[in-house]
Design a protein around this motif. Structure first.
Motif, PDB file in Angstrom:
ATOM      1  N   MET A  53       0.837  -1.159   0.000  1.00 29.84           N
ATOM      2  CA  MET A  53       0.000   0.000   0.000  1.00 29.84           C
ATOM      3  C   MET A  53       0.898   1.244   0.000  1.00 29.84           C
ATOM      4  O   MET A  53       1.872   1.313   0.722  1.00 29.84           O
ATOM      5  N   LEU A  54       0.529   2.207  -0.828  1.00 28.64           N
ATOM      6  CA  LEU A  54       1.294   3.450  -0.919  1.00 28.64           C
ATOM      7  C   LEU A  54       0.691   4.491   0.010  1.00 28.64           C
ATOM      8  O   LEU A  54      -0.525   4.644   0.093  1.00 28.64           O
ATOM      9  N   PHE A  55       1.545   5.189   0.689  1.00 31.40           N
ATOM     10  CA  PHE A  55       1.104   6.267   1.568  1.00 31.40           C
ATOM     11  C   PHE A  55       1.404   7.604   0.918  1.00 31.40           C
ATOM     12  O   PHE A  55       2.481   7.786   0.336  1.00 31.40           O
ATOM     13  N   LYS A  56       0.453   8.492   1.011  1.00 34.84           N
ATOM     14  CA  LYS A  56       0.674   9.849   0.503  1.00 34.84           C
ATOM     15  C   LYS A  56       1.334  10.669   1.594  1.00 34.84           C
ATOM     16  O   LYS A  56       0.857  10.693   2.724  1.00 34.84           O
ATOM     17  N   ASN A  57       2.381  11.334   1.228  1.00 34.10           N
ATOM     18  CA  ASN A  57       3.041  12.223   2.173  1.00 34.10           C
ATOM     19  C   ASN A  57       2.604  13.648   1.859  1.00 34.10           C
ATOM     20  O   ASN A  57       2.884  14.149   0.772  1.00 34.10           O
ATOM     21  N   PRO A  58       1.915  14.283   2.761  1.00 34.11           N
ATOM     22  CA  PRO A  58       1.472  15.654   2.481  1.00 34.11           C
ATOM     23  C   PRO A  58       2.672  16.601   2.403  1.00 34.11           C
ATOM     24  O   PRO A  58       3.692  16.400   3.053  1.00 34.11           O
ATOM     25  N   LYS A  59       2.518  17.610   1.563  1.00 36.21           N
ATOM     26  CA  LYS A  59       3.573  18.611   1.442  1.00 36.21           C
ATOM     27  C   LYS A  59       3.589  19.462   2.702  1.00 36.21           C
ATOM     28  O   LYS A  59       2.540  19.722   3.294  1.00 36.21           O
ATOM     29  N   PRO A  60       4.764  19.898   3.096  1.00 42.17           N
ATOM     30  CA  PRO A  60       4.852  20.726   4.302  1.00 42.17           C
ATOM     31  C   PRO A  60       4.067  22.031   4.149  1.00 42.17           C
ATOM     32  O   PRO A  60       3.903  22.572   3.052  1.00 42.17           O
ATOM     33  N   ALA A  61       3.584  22.543   5.268  1.00 46.18           N
ATOM     34  CA  ALA A  61       2.761  23.755   5.256  1.00 46.18           C
ATOM     35  C   ALA A  61       3.547  24.974   4.804  1.00 46.18           C
ATOM     36  O   ALA A  61       2.984  25.878   4.180  1.00 46.18           O
ATOM     37  N   TYR A  62       4.847  25.001   5.077  1.00 49.89           N
ATOM     38  CA  TYR A  62       5.625  26.188   4.686  1.00 49.89           C
ATOM     39  C   TYR A  62       5.685  26.342   3.172  1.00 49.89           C
ATOM     40  O   TYR A  62       5.787  27.464   2.669  1.00 49.89           O
ATOM     41  N   ARG A  63       5.600  25.246   2.422  1.00 47.72           N
ATOM     42  CA  ARG A  63       5.612  25.355   0.959  1.00 47.72           C
ATOM     43  C   ARG A  63       4.354  26.086   0.469  1.00 47.72           C
ATOM     44  O   ARG A  63       4.401  26.875  -0.466  1.00 47.72           O
ATOM     45  N   ARG A  64       3.241  25.800   1.130  1.00 52.98           N
ATOM     46  CA  ARG A  64       1.977  26.463   0.764  1.00 52.98           C
ATOM     47  C   ARG A  64       2.073  27.963   1.040  1.00 52.98           C
ATOM     48  O   ARG A  64       1.643  28.779   0.228  1.00 52.98           O
ATOM     49  N   TRP A  65       2.653  28.325   2.197  1.00 55.44           N
ATOM     50  CA  TRP A  65       2.790  29.741   2.545  1.00 55.44           C
ATOM     51  C   TRP A  65       3.751  30.453   1.605  1.00 55.44           C
ATOM     52  O   TRP A  65       3.529  31.601   1.227  1.00 55.44           O
ATOM     53  N   ILE A  66       4.821  29.783   1.219  1.00 54.44           N
ATOM     54  CA  ILE A  66       5.777  30.375   0.277  1.00 54.44           C
ATOM     55  C   ILE A  66       5.104  30.598  -1.074  1.00 54.44           C
ATOM     56  O   ILE A  66       5.267  31.652  -1.698  1.00 54.44           O
ATOM     57  N   LYS A  67       4.326  29.616  -1.522  1.00 46.73           N
ATOM     58  CA  LYS A  67       3.632  29.741  -2.807  1.00 46.73           C
ATOM     59  C   LYS A  67       2.628  30.893  -2.766  1.00 46.73           C
ATOM     60  O   LYS A  67       2.582  31.719  -3.683  1.00 46.73           O
ATOM     61  N   ARG A  68       1.847  30.978  -1.704  1.00 45.47           N
ATOM     62  CA  ARG A  68       0.875  32.080  -1.584  1.00 45.47           C
ATOM     63  C   ARG A  68       1.582  33.425  -1.512  1.00 45.47           C
ATOM     64  O   ARG A  68       1.132  34.408  -2.101  1.00 45.47           O
ATOM     65  N   GLY A  69       2.669  33.482  -0.762  1.00 47.45           N
ATOM     66  CA  GLY A  69       3.425  34.730  -0.652  1.00 47.45           C
ATOM     67  C   GLY A  69       4.000  35.161  -1.986  1.00 47.45           C
ATOM     68  O   GLY A  69       3.962  36.339  -2.339  1.00 47.45           O
ATOM     69  N   ALA A  70       4.526  34.199  -2.760  1.00 49.61           N
ATOM     70  CA  ALA A  70       5.083  34.520  -4.069  1.00 49.61           C
ATOM     71  C   ALA A  70       3.998  35.023  -5.019  1.00 49.61           C
ATOM     72  O   ALA A  70       4.200  35.991  -5.760  1.00 49.61           O
ATOM     73  N   ILE A  71       2.847  34.390  -4.990  1.00 49.09           N
ATOM     74  CA  ILE A  71       1.744  34.831  -5.848  1.00 49.09           C
ATOM     75  C   ILE A  71       1.279  36.226  -5.438  1.00 49.09           C
ATOM     76  O   ILE A  71       1.040  37.084  -6.296  1.00 49.09           O
ATOM     77  N   THR A  72       1.178  36.461  -4.135  1.00 49.47           N
ATOM     78  CA  THR A  72       0.762  37.776  -3.646  1.00 49.47           C
ATOM     79  C   THR A  72       1.753  38.845  -4.065  1.00 49.47           C
ATOM     80  O   THR A  72       1.367  39.922  -4.543  1.00 49.47           O
ATOM     81  N   LEU A  73       3.047  38.578  -3.917  1.00 51.44           N
ATOM     82  CA  LEU A  73       4.061  39.548  -4.327  1.00 51.44           C
ATOM     83  C   LEU A  73       4.017  39.812  -5.825  1.00 51.44           C
ATOM     84  O   LEU A  73       4.184  40.947  -6.266  1.00 51.44           O
ATOM     85  N   PHE A  74       3.773  38.760  -6.612  1.00 54.33           N
ATOM     86  CA  PHE A  74       3.680  38.927  -8.057  1.00 54.33           C
ATOM     87  C   PHE A  74       2.501  39.819  -8.424  1.00 54.33           C
ATOM     88  O   PHE A  74       2.627  40.705  -9.272  1.00 54.33           O
ATOM     89  N   VAL A  75       1.353  39.615  -7.785  1.00 49.98           N
ATOM     90  CA  VAL A  75       0.166  40.426  -8.070  1.00 49.98           C
ATOM     91  C   VAL A  75       0.406  41.881  -7.656  1.00 49.98           C
ATOM     92  O   VAL A  75       0.066  42.809  -8.396  1.00 49.98           O
ATOM     93  N   ILE A  76       1.020  42.090  -6.499  1.00 53.03           N
ATOM     94  CA  ILE A  76       1.314  43.455  -6.040  1.00 53.03           C
ATOM     95  C   ILE A  76       2.286  44.139  -6.990  1.00 53.03           C
ATOM     96  O   ILE A  76       2.111  45.309  -7.347  1.00 53.03           O
ATOM     97  N   GLU A  77       3.317  43.410  -7.417  1.00 54.93           N
ATOM     98  CA  GLU A  77       4.292  43.984  -8.344  1.00 54.93           C
ATOM     99  C   GLU A  77       3.649  44.341  -9.682  1.00 54.93           C
ATOM    100  O   GLU A  77       3.922  45.400 -10.257  1.00 54.93           O
ATOM    101  N   ALA A  78       2.778  43.485 -10.183  1.00 54.60           N
ATOM    102  CA  ALA A  78       2.087  43.767 -11.442  1.00 54.60           C
ATOM    103  C   ALA A  78       1.187  44.989 -11.308  1.00 54.60           C
ATOM    104  O   ALA A  78       1.120  45.831 -12.214  1.00 54.60           O
TER     105      ALA A  78
END
Length: 85
Positions: free
Chosen positions: A1-26
């Protein structure tokens, strides 16, 4: 049986932060382009900047004169404003 390993929460925050910065910069880029276009095409707006924000207008003139030494927008504006007074 294969187990799914969830991605760490900090990756989600980094992704959201990068998207937010991109939108603000645009948004900042679009706003600065709108203001530059208005200053570049409207003499009345340059007069408003001359009366209220002379340092911003001076930066606009110096940038134009640096990029194109034959740029005579400053002299043209001053001659027009002298005629109006």
């Amino acid at each position: 049986m294969l187990f799914k390993n969830p991605k760490p929460a900090y990756r989600r925050w980094i992704k959201r932060g990068a998207i937010t910065l991109f939108v603000i910069e645009a948004a900042c880029f679009a706003g600065s382009y709108f203001i530059w276009q208005r200053v570049n095409t409207e003499r009345e707006y340059r007069k408003y900047l001359h009366d209220n924000y002379p340092s911003i207008l001076e930066l606009y003139y110096k940038t134009g004169e640096t990029l194109d030494p034959l740029n005579r927008v400053r002299q043209s504006d001053q001659a027009c404003w002298k005629k109006q007074v």
